[in-house]
Design a protein around this motif. Sequence first.
Motif, mmCIF file in Angstrom:
data_model
loop_
_atom_site.group_PDB
_atom_site.id
_atom_site.type_symbol
_atom_site.label_atom_id
_atom_site.label_comp_id
_atom_site.label_asym_id
_atom_site.label_seq_id
_atom_site.Cartn_x
_atom_site.Cartn_y
_atom_site.Cartn_z
ATOM 1 N N ALA A 196 16.793 -0.301 3.525
ATOM 2 C CA ALA A 196 17.874 -0.160 2.546
ATOM 3 C C ALA A 196 18.944 0.847 2.966
ATOM 4 C CB ALA A 196 17.293 0.218 1.187
ATOM 5 N N PHE A 204 23.897 2.112 -4.529
ATOM 6 C CA PHE A 204 23.362 1.753 -5.844
ATOM 7 C C PHE A 204 23.966 2.618 -6.947
ATOM 8 C CE2 PHE A 204 20.234 0.518 -2.735
ATOM 9 C CZ PHE A 204 19.875 -0.750 -3.156
ATOM 10 N N THR A 251 12.175 6.050 -4.944
ATOM 11 C CA THR A 251 11.854 4.793 -4.255
ATOM 12 C C THR A 251 13.020 4.339 -3.382
ATOM 13 O OG1 THR A 251 10.338 4.186 -6.005
ATOM 14 C CG2 THR A 251 11.117 2.399 -4.613
ATOM 15 N N LEU A 252 14.245 4.463 -3.890
ATOM 16 C CA LEU A 252 15.409 4.099 -3.065
ATOM 17 C C LEU A 252 15.432 4.944 -1.792
ATOM 18 C CD1 LEU A 252 18.220 3.780 -5.789
ATOM 19 C CD2 LEU A 252 17.062 1.905 -4.593
ATOM 20 N N LYS A 253 15.218 6.252 -1.963
ATOM 21 C CA LYS A 253 15.272 7.144 -0.796
ATOM 22 C C LYS A 253 14.128 6.863 0.172
ATOM 23 C CE LYS A 253 16.470 11.476 -1.732
ATOM 24 N NZ LYS A 253 16.646 12.741 -2.477
ATOM 25 N N HIS A 261 13.057 4.135 0.960
ATOM 26 C CA HIS A 261 13.382 2.949 1.765
ATOM 27 C C HIS A 261 14.705 3.105 2.523
ATOM 28 C CE1 HIS A 261 9.892 0.641 0.712
ATOM 29 N NE2 HIS A 261 9.989 1.203 -0.483
ATOM 30 N N VAL A 319 17.733 4.769 1.522
ATOM 31 C CA VAL A 319 19.030 4.980 0.852
ATOM 32 C C VAL A 319 19.375 6.475 0.886
ATOM 33 C CG1 VAL A 319 20.335 4.664 -1.292
ATOM 34 C CG2 VAL A 319 18.579 2.996 -0.642
ATOM 35 N N ILE A 350 23.804 6.937 -3.969
ATOM 36 C CA ILE A 350 23.215 6.728 -5.299
ATOM 37 C C ILE A 350 24.085 7.447 -6.326
ATOM 38 C CG2 ILE A 350 21.173 7.008 -6.767
ATOM 39 C CD1 ILE A 350 19.499 7.312 -4.181
ATOM 40 N N ALA A 393 13.877 -0.297 -8.665
ATOM 41 C CA ALA A 393 14.507 0.041 -7.379
ATOM 42 C C ALA A 393 14.161 -1.004 -6.315
ATOM 43 C CB ALA A 393 14.055 1.432 -6.929
ATOM 44 N N ILE A 440 16.825 -3.457 -4.260
ATOM 45 C CA ILE A 440 16.908 -3.551 -2.789
ATOM 46 C C ILE A 440 16.753 -5.010 -2.356
ATOM 47 C CG2 ILE A 440 15.718 -2.981 -0.626
ATOM 48 C CD1 ILE A 440 14.962 -0.267 -1.942
#
Length: 162
Positions: free
Chosen positions: A19, A24, A46-48, A50, A52, A57, A149, A153
């Motif tokens: 990601a 986002f 979770t974003l981080k 993967h 991000v 964000i 999240a 993605i």
Amino acid sequence: MADKKKNLSEYDIHAVPEAKGMRFGIVVAEWNDEITFELCRGAIDTLKKHGVEDDDIDIHYVPGSFELPMGAQFVAETTKVDAVICLGCVIQGETRHFEFICNAAADGITNVGLKTNIPVIFGVLTPDTWQQAKDRAGGKHGNKGDEAAISAIKMVDLRRKL
Ligand code: DLZ
């Protein structure tokens, strides 16, 4: 991804696309903030996890879940994001107009995604009780924010591939 038997935070990590570079927006309802801020924390982590970056964000707040669609539309139309994650919590036992708020949020979030062509993710808990909400906001059933999240993605990746 979670189904009704699994924990909301359990997923096949190898099935999640890289990601890094994805952007986002997160729209968080302030109503039941003890729950929704935990959902937001889970989504960010979770974003981080993967790939991000922090700078990719953007977090925005709306008063309640009823306002999530409008907030998502503002973000989708005025900022450069690849997807918007909506986070809220409506507790049936404590909310007399539960159906009105949930239906407005669900229909509205769907419509914003279709109208803007940007994935808008429904990360709204609709439990019967406060305890059920706690269990799904970093408790024994995981975190709905993590699930939202991962969905975001995957939808950005799908759109990029097509
Ligand atoms: C008014 C209200 C009530 C009673 N319950 C909730 C709730 O459980 N969860 C939530 O996100 N918001 C709730 N709200 C606020 C509405 O979503 C909305 O912010 C107000 O009706 C103003 O439009």
